[in-house]
Write a protein that holds these residues in place. Structure first.
Motif, PDB file in Angstrom:
ATOM      1  N   TYR A 181     121.426 -23.851 -61.464  1.00 24.45           N
ATOM      2  CA  TYR A 181     121.165 -22.752 -62.393  1.00 24.45           C
ATOM      3  C   TYR A 181     122.488 -22.338 -63.020  1.00 24.45           C
ATOM      4  O   TYR A 181     123.448 -21.998 -62.311  1.00 24.45           O
ATOM      5  CB  TYR A 181     120.524 -21.573 -61.669  1.00 24.45           C
ATOM      6  N   LEU A 182     122.562 -22.366 -64.354  1.00 24.33           N
ATOM      7  CA  LEU A 182     123.790 -22.112 -65.097  1.00 24.33           C
ATOM      8  C   LEU A 182     123.636 -20.799 -65.865  1.00 24.33           C
ATOM      9  O   LEU A 182     122.906 -20.731 -66.847  1.00 24.33           O
ATOM     10  CB  LEU A 182     124.069 -23.275 -66.059  1.00 24.33           C
ATOM     11  N   ARG A 183     124.327 -19.780 -65.420  1.00 22.49           N
ATOM     12  CA  ARG A 183     124.178 -18.444 -65.984  1.00 22.49           C
ATOM     13  C   ARG A 183     124.937 -18.311 -67.298  1.00 22.49           C
ATOM     14  O   ARG A 183     126.134 -18.581 -67.362  1.00 22.49           O
ATOM     15  CB  ARG A 183     124.649 -17.400 -64.973  1.00 22.49           C
ATOM     16  N   ASP A 192     120.953 -18.527 -70.317  1.00 19.74           N
ATOM     17  CA  ASP A 192     120.797 -19.141 -69.002  1.00 19.74           C
ATOM     18  C   ASP A 192     120.146 -20.513 -69.167  1.00 19.74           C
ATOM     19  O   ASP A 192     119.219 -20.681 -69.971  1.00 19.74           O
ATOM     20  CB  ASP A 192     119.921 -18.281 -68.107  1.00 19.74           C
ATOM     21  N   ARG A 193     120.623 -21.476 -68.402  1.00 22.71           N
ATOM     22  CA  ARG A 193     120.086 -22.827 -68.460  1.00 22.71           C
ATOM     23  C   ARG A 193     119.921 -23.377 -67.041  1.00 22.71           C
ATOM     24  O   ARG A 193     120.583 -22.941 -66.107  1.00 22.71           O
ATOM     25  CB  ARG A 193     121.017 -23.779 -69.251  1.00 22.71           C
ATOM     26  N   ARG A 211     114.473 -12.705 -68.020  1.00 22.11           N
ATOM     27  CA  ARG A 211     115.649 -13.527 -67.739  1.00 22.11           C
ATOM     28  C   ARG A 211     116.318 -13.080 -66.447  1.00 22.11           C
ATOM     29  O   ARG A 211     116.687 -13.901 -65.591  1.00 22.11           O
ATOM     30  CB  ARG A 211     116.631 -13.465 -68.905  1.00 22.11           C
ATOM     31  N   ARG A 212     116.493 -11.769 -66.280  1.00 20.85           N
ATOM     32  CA  ARG A 212     117.157 -11.285 -65.074  1.00 20.85           C
ATOM     33  C   ARG A 212     116.340 -11.564 -63.817  1.00 20.85           C
ATOM     34  O   ARG A 212     116.892 -11.878 -62.755  1.00 20.85           O
ATOM     35  CB  ARG A 212     117.446  -9.793 -65.217  1.00 20.85           C
ATOM     36  N   ALA A 213     115.013 -11.475 -63.942  1.00 19.76           N
ATOM     37  CA  ALA A 213     114.162 -11.732 -62.775  1.00 19.76           C
ATOM     38  C   ALA A 213     114.228 -13.192 -62.355  1.00 19.76           C
ATOM     39  O   ALA A 213     114.369 -13.508 -61.166  1.00 19.76           O
ATOM     40  CB  ALA A 213     112.722 -11.334 -63.094  1.00 19.76           C
ATOM     41  N   VAL A 214     114.110 -14.102 -63.331  1.00 19.36           N
ATOM     42  CA  VAL A 214     114.159 -15.528 -63.003  1.00 19.36           C
ATOM     43  C   VAL A 214     115.552 -15.916 -62.530  1.00 19.36           C
ATOM     44  O   VAL A 214     115.712 -16.694 -61.586  1.00 19.36           O
ATOM     45  CB  VAL A 214     113.710 -16.367 -64.221  1.00 19.36           C
ATOM     46  N   ARG A 215     116.581 -15.350 -63.150  1.00 21.09           N
ATOM     47  CA  ARG A 215     117.953 -15.600 -62.689  1.00 21.09           C
ATOM     48  C   ARG A 215     118.115 -15.140 -61.245  1.00 21.09           C
ATOM     49  O   ARG A 215     118.732 -15.836 -60.416  1.00 21.09           O
ATOM     50  CB  ARG A 215     118.949 -14.861 -63.581  1.00 21.09           C
ATOM     51  N   ARG A 254     120.571  -8.128 -60.381  1.00 17.39           N
ATOM     52  CA  ARG A 254     121.967  -7.773 -60.673  1.00 17.39           C
ATOM     53  C   ARG A 254     122.622  -8.850 -61.515  1.00 17.39           C
ATOM     54  O   ARG A 254     122.489 -10.045 -61.258  1.00 17.39           O
ATOM     55  CB  ARG A 254     122.731  -7.606 -59.359  1.00 17.39           C
ATOM     56  N   GLU A 255     123.340  -8.443 -62.547  1.00 18.16           N
ATOM     57  CA  GLU A 255     124.082  -9.398 -63.381  1.00 18.16           C
ATOM     58  C   GLU A 255     125.254  -9.965 -62.581  1.00 18.16           C
ATOM     59  O   GLU A 255     125.907  -9.246 -61.820  1.00 18.16           O
ATOM     60  CB  GLU A 255     124.636  -8.695 -64.631  1.00 18.16           C
ATOM     61  N   THR A 256     125.507 -11.253 -62.783  1.00 17.72           N
ATOM     62  CA  THR A 256     126.668 -11.843 -62.155  1.00 17.72           C
ATOM     63  C   THR A 256     127.902 -11.599 -63.029  1.00 17.72           C
ATOM     64  O   THR A 256     127.774 -11.506 -64.242  1.00 17.72           O
ATOM     65  CB  THR A 256     126.478 -13.353 -61.957  1.00 17.72           C
ATOM     66  N   PRO A 257     129.069 -11.516 -62.436  1.00 17.69           N
ATOM     67  CA  PRO A 257     130.284 -11.273 -63.237  1.00 17.69           C
ATOM     68  C   PRO A 257     130.517 -12.414 -64.202  1.00 17.69           C
ATOM     69  O   PRO A 257     130.155 -13.543 -63.944  1.00 17.69           O
ATOM     70  CB  PRO A 257     131.385 -11.188 -62.178  1.00 17.69           C
TER      71      PRO A 257
END
Length: 267
Positions: free
Chosen positions: A134-136, A153-154, A223-227, A264-267
């Motif tokens: 998973y590529l954020r 996101d990919r 997007r945030r949920a799937v991430r 939560r968003e990644t840095p």
């Protein structure tokens, strides 16, 4: 197979036609097409893969790929675009597969938007590729008609060329017994759940591209949920087995203590 004729491309006029086709598919001005004719010219001249799909004399799809790591075994397919309803996407991937096999390659990788259902169905069910990573926000924010300004996101998908492609009409994977939703579609919005199961389901929105145009907040929530679910599980080494019902990733992991997917968003 029936469908468009696929052939390798070598001339600037052909590459310019592909660039215009891509601009139309991605909804960008011609000068901001996802790939320029000059880059295609360089890749083709260096021995990489540039091919177009034709209905008669009409260009209806194209794909560009280059050799990747490990060298001698892998090709990375950077971009494939096709007009809908003509079978050009499948024709291009099968041509690409044969091209790679002829050169002794063992796998093809590419990235795709994990939120777009039809892409997930095509890649996992029709081709038999499997997500590996998973590529954020891989390309940053992309302001075209498909990505709609959202973060890009990919998922990195890997296609094992030693395995035969799935049979036509394959319905996808059945829901494993005891599977638990990490992300569930609740009236068009993602519902997150804690989980403690060996098999995990992650639903996808019905049409995230439309949401990006009409309800960017809902698209961002998806997007945030799937991430926070698919991304975390892939990071932990879980395996995506396939797609269930054209809407849910089926993920296998070792049972362990309960996890609550995070948004939560990644840095």
């Amino acid at each position: 197979m029936n469908g468009p004729e696929v052939r390798e491309l070598h001339g600037m006029a052909q590459f310019e036609a592909v660039s215009l086709l891509y601009a139309g598919i991605w909804g960008t001005p011609p000068e901001q097409a996802p790939m320029s004719a000059e880059v295609m010219r360089a890749l083709s001249h260096a021995g990489n893969y540039v091919a177009g799909a034709y209905e008669g004399d009409r260009l209806v799809g194209a794909a560009v790929a280059f050799f990747g790591e490990p060298l001698g075994t892998t090709m990375h397919s950077h971009i494939t675009g096709a007009l809908p309803g003509l079978g050009a996407g499948l024709a291009l991937k099968m041509h690409q597969r044969q091209w790679a096999l002829t050169r002794g390659l063992k796998r093809i990788t590419w990235t795709y938007d994990p939120l777009i259902r039809r892409n997930a169905h095509f890649n996992l069910t029709k081709l038999g590729a499997r997500p590996e990573e998973y590529l954020r926000s891989f390309y940053g924010a992309m302001d075209d008609a498909i990505n709609g300004g959202d973060e890009s996101d990919r998922v990195l998908a890997s296609w094992d060329l030693s395995a035969p492609p799935p049979a036509p009409g394959d319905p996808g994977i059945a829901r494993p017994e005891g599977a638990v939703h990490a992300v569930r579609d609740r009236e068009g919005l993602p519902e997150l759940a804690g989980l403690d199961a060996e098999y995990v389901l992650v639903d996808l929105p019905a049409d995230v591209e439309a949401l990006r145009r009409t309800d960017p907040a809902a698209a961002g929530a998806w997007r945030r949920a799937v991430r926070g679910a698919l991304g975390v599980l892939l990071d932990e080494g879980a395996q995506v087995l396939g797609l269930h019902g054209r809407r849910s990733y089926v993920i296998h992991r070792r049972p362990r203590t309960s996890i609550t997917p995070t948004t939560r968003e990644t840095p």
